[in-house]
Design a protein around this motif. Structure first.
Motif, PDB file in Angstrom:
ATOM      1  N   ALA A 120      -3.846  12.087  14.931  1.00 22.57           N
ATOM      2  CA  ALA A 120      -3.857  11.172  16.079  1.00 22.57           C
ATOM      3  C   ALA A 120      -5.025  11.432  17.028  1.00 22.57           C
ATOM      4  O   ALA A 120      -5.746  10.494  17.382  1.00 22.57           O
ATOM      5  N   ARG A 167      -7.821   3.603  12.190  1.00 21.11           N
ATOM      6  CA  ARG A 167      -6.957   4.754  11.902  1.00 21.11           C
ATOM      7  C   ARG A 167      -7.005   5.097  10.419  1.00 21.11           C
ATOM      8  O   ARG A 167      -7.069   6.272  10.036  1.00 21.11           O
ATOM      9  N   ASP A 185      -8.127   8.681   8.937  1.00 15.66           N
ATOM     10  CA  ASP A 185      -7.258   9.476   8.061  1.00 15.66           C
ATOM     11  C   ASP A 185      -7.945   9.764   6.725  1.00 15.66           C
ATOM     12  O   ASP A 185      -7.844  10.876   6.193  1.00 15.66           O
TER      13      ASP A 185
END
Length: 184
Positions: free
Chosen positions: A28, A49, A53
């Motif tokens: 995060a 995101r 990742d």
């Protein structure tokens, strides 16, 4: 999904920082860092995101493959996520590759506090003392004066400019500067 993976991964410490292997809790804050337009302006722009990742997964795979990679940089006292920094094999062909580079990205709220230089000194020492590298390179776009200043504080010397082979020409970030640091 990023999972915490145990392993024999080396950890580095400085007076203010801990450089450690990636854990699930890093996804995060790393994604928030990578979504920041100012942080990413010289790195190709903000990431989603999913892209962030995937970057972590790729970095962890690099550790498994090469025995080194980028660490998470955190404040030693609080464990707060500062950024990512480490050594990696250059992933393109050029007249100066194969080579190992030092690279970093720090969360904007930690800019100007000397953390990149402090962490980079520890990573360079690891590269020369543990990995027995003869040379470590660094690269960035010419206008990234903050990163160039870190390179110079590390004792790196400007070698030359070149067009990055993974970026189309013309591209605003195509032109790069190459810095070198030899052992000794």
């Amino acid at each position: 999904m990023i999972e915490t993976a145990p392993g024999p991964w080396p950890e580095l410490r400085t007076s203010r920082l801990r450089l450690r292997f990636w854990e699930a809790r890093d996804a995060a804050p790393f994604a928030a860092q990578n979504a920041d337009e100012e942080t990413m302006r010289f790195l190709g722009g903000p990431m989603t995101r999913a892209q962030s990742d995937a970057y972590i997964i790729g970095t962890r795979e690099q550790w498994s493959r090469d025995g080194f990679g980028k660490w998470v940089v955190e404040l030693a006292e609080t464990g707060e996520f500062v950024g990512a920094l480490g050594l990696q094999r250059m992933r393109f062909d050029a007249d100066f590759t194969p080579a190992v580079e030092i690279a970093w990205r720090m969360t904007r709220s930690f800019w100007g506090l000397g953390y990149a230089t402090e962490a980079a000194r520890a990573a360079v020492a690891f590269g020369f003392e543990t990995l027995k590298l003869d040379e470590i390179l660094a690269l960035t776009v010419p206008q990234n004066l903050a990163s160039r200043a870190v390179m110079e504080r590390l004792g790196m010397r400007l070698s030359r400019e070149f067009d990055h082979p993974l970026l189309p020409h013309p591209h605003p970030l195509c032109r790069h500067v190459l810095y070198r640091l030899g052992q000794g």
